[in-house]
Motif scaffolding. Structure first.
Motif, PDB file in Angstrom:
ATOM      1  N   TRP A 358       0.814  -1.219   0.000  1.00 37.78           N
ATOM      2  CA  TRP A 358       0.000   0.000   0.000  1.00 37.78           C
ATOM      3  C   TRP A 358       0.847   1.269   0.000  1.00 37.78           C
ATOM      4  O   TRP A 358       0.314   2.369  -0.118  1.00 37.78           O
ATOM      5  N   PRO A 362       1.261   3.602  -7.447  1.00 38.85           N
ATOM      6  CA  PRO A 362      -0.091   3.463  -7.998  1.00 38.85           C
ATOM      7  C   PRO A 362      -0.338   2.183  -8.768  1.00 38.85           C
ATOM      8  O   PRO A 362      -1.474   1.764  -8.914  1.00 38.85           O
ATOM      9  N   GLY A 365      -2.721  -0.602  -7.430  1.00 37.17           N
ATOM     10  CA  GLY A 365      -4.162  -0.415  -7.289  1.00 37.17           C
ATOM     11  C   GLY A 365      -4.973  -1.511  -7.966  1.00 37.17           C
ATOM     12  O   GLY A 365      -5.867  -2.105  -7.345  1.00 37.17           O
ATOM     13  N   LEU A 386      -0.956   4.603  -1.651  1.00 29.94           N
ATOM     14  CA  LEU A 386      -1.790   4.051  -2.715  1.00 29.94           C
ATOM     15  C   LEU A 386      -3.189   4.634  -2.666  1.00 29.94           C
ATOM     16  O   LEU A 386      -3.756   5.008  -3.698  1.00 29.94           O
ATOM     17  N   MET A 390      -4.958   6.872  -5.656  1.00 24.51           N
ATOM     18  CA  MET A 390      -6.192   6.405  -6.266  1.00 24.51           C
ATOM     19  C   MET A 390      -7.331   7.403  -6.093  1.00 24.51           C
ATOM     20  O   MET A 390      -8.330   7.335  -6.798  1.00 24.51           O
ATOM     21  N   TYR A 395      -6.051   9.195 -11.860  1.00 19.24           N
ATOM     22  CA  TYR A 395      -5.674   7.802 -11.655  1.00 19.24           C
ATOM     23  C   TYR A 395      -6.417   6.873 -12.608  1.00 19.24           C
ATOM     24  O   TYR A 395      -5.819   5.948 -13.172  1.00 19.24           O
ATOM     25  N   TYR A 403     -12.646   0.549  -8.314  1.00 16.50           N
ATOM     26  CA  TYR A 403     -12.067   0.081  -7.067  1.00 16.50           C
ATOM     27  C   TYR A 403     -12.848   0.586  -5.862  1.00 16.50           C
ATOM     28  O   TYR A 403     -12.371   0.551  -4.748  1.00 16.50           O
TER      29      TYR A 403
END
Length: 454
Positions: A358, A362, A365, A386, A390, A395, A403
């Motif tokens: 984490w 990126p 993700g 992260l 995000m 992103y 997500y």
């Protein structure tokens, strides 16, 4: 006779005038040449500005290198190097207003350093952690480290006004821009689009290569679980439901391998880890049937390392410098946390050594999204690098969507993406406090325990 007052000789007057001129010329105090407006004007042309009175901090060659690196990354990162005596009151807010561009602003002032950012580019927590990580370094090392780490974790795109790739190249940029407009009909615009597309493809390919190592580890671990289970469809006691569980696990294993082989972008990895997670749950069901135990509840995998298998409960966990949150954990990690010990955390390779996934950038993700999809992921990643990345509007363009809702609350990104010209339309809270308040020190925007006041 009345006395005549003595006057200074002409040479003495000339010497006095010369001394005054030299004092004025070399005075370190800020002048019109170092006003916030002047700095902002320079930053609109190039990402790095070095004040004439601070040239001993960063050479022109080093400034050019930083500027080129930032432009090549296509990120809205602004660096200013100012003398120690420069006024700090409302410095960040005034500079952000004068520049008018959404981005991340880092200022080296004498031997001190701090930064501010629009929340659409980087969260306050990520920015504080980033500033704290470079404290105490010399100017070149500090600005280089800050730039490298910021570019790896921030969102947004570079402002169009930067143009070329050399700091301070205003006139050259203007000529290039003019020429580009004149030849656009002849293919200039197409070449620019093609270059940007190629650069983006190169970035995605590099991210996918890094992800491939982690995903291959996951698939290998899943295959080893299949072997350890040592189930044979014809063994004594096997029934159709067991065989169906085993078949689903085998299918998931093959599907994961095929999808990973076919992956071309980081976002393709999400379907791979989804398949692995489906297969692990089928194995958990099969193990329960063989042992005569109740069937397991469908739960997300262990947050600390999905290879630990499906979670069995939720536990409170507080990351370093972050807020407590409930995370799904396996039985072993639940015991460790209850005993006051650290969980076994999945670490991955980064440019700065092994880091928890984490805090590794990126690209992870999509990998995490396959394991912790839907609305679960934002709550798990809040306050991490992260999670902060995000949360940015840019992103999804690079790593895909789906997500969970990163749009509101702590992940609110504001109205302008990094690099956009918003003028004075920005959240003053993002740039509040005095110089030195933003890296986890006293004052507005603080937090964390990096210590030391400016």
């Amino acid at each position: 006779m009345k006395a005549v007052p003595r006057t200074r000789s002409l040479p003495a007057l000339l010497l006095a005038a010369l001394a005054l001129a030299l004092t004025t010329l070399f005075a370190p105090a800020a002048s019109a040449d170092t006003s916030v407006s002047t700095i902002a004007q320079a930053l609109r042309k190039s990402p790095v500005y070095v004040d004439p009175a601070a040239r001993d901090q960063l050479s022109a060659a080093d400034a050019d290198t930083l500027a080129t690196r930032i432009k090549d990354a296509d990120k809205p990162l602004f660096i200013a190097v100012l003398p120690a005596g420069y006024p700090t009151g409302n410095l960040f807010a005034d500079l952000r207003s004068a520049t008018g561009v959404t981005g991340l602003y880092g200022i080296r002032l004498g031997d001190r350093f701090d930064a501010r950012a629009d929340s659409s580019v980087m969260s306050a927590t990520a920015r504080q952690n980033l500033v704290g990580s470079v404290q105490g370094e010399d100017a070149k090392a500090q600005l280089t480290d800050f730039t490298d780490r910021a570019l790896a974790n921030m969102g947004g795109h570079a402002p169009r006004s930067w143009g070329g790739s050399a700091a301070g190249g205003g006139s050259t940029t203007a000529l290039i821009t003019t020429a580009a407009v004149l030849v656009a009909a002849g293919g200039g615009a197409y070449a620019l689009v093609r270059r940007n597309r190629r650069r983006r493809e190169d970035e995605q390919r590099a991210a996918l290569d890094r992800l491939r190592v982690v995903v291959d580890e996951d698939i290998t671990a899943f295959g080893e679980e299949l072997d350890r289970l040592d189930f044979h469809p014809s063994e004594a006691g096997a029934d159709d439901t067991m065989r169906a569980d085993y078949e689903r696990a085998l299918d998931a294993y093959e599907t994961a391998k095929q999808r990973m082989a076919a992956a071309r972008r980081p976002e393709d990895v999400r379907s791979v880890t989804e398949a692995v997670e489906d297969g692990r749950f089928s194995l958990a069901q099969l193990a329960a049937r063989r042992e005569g135990r109740p069937l397991p509840e469908r739960r997300p995998p262990c947050f600390f390392d999905p290879r630990h298998g499906p979670s069995v409960t939720d536990a409170t966990w507080t990351p370093p410098g972050g807020a407590p949150r409930e995370v799904p954990v396996c039985a072993a990690d639940a015991t460790r946390l209850a005993d006051g010990r650290d969980p076994v955390i999945r670490e991955v390779d980064t440019d700065y050594g092994r880091r928890p996934y984490w805090d590794a950038g990126p690209a992870y993700g999509p990998w995490a999204g396959g394991y912790f999809g839907g609305g679960l992921l934002p709550g798990l990643l809040v306050g991490t690098l992260l999670g902060s990345v995000m949360a940015t509007p840019s992103y999804a363009a690079d790593y895909g969507t789906g997500y969970g809702d990163f749009g509101g609350g702590d992940f609110g990104a504001g109205g302008y993406e990094g690099g956009d010209v918003s003028g004075t339309d920005f959240d003053p809270g993002d740039f509040g406090g005095g110089f030195g308040d933003g890296g986890g020190f006293d004052g507005g925007g603080g937090g964390g325990d990096f210590g030391g006041d400016f």
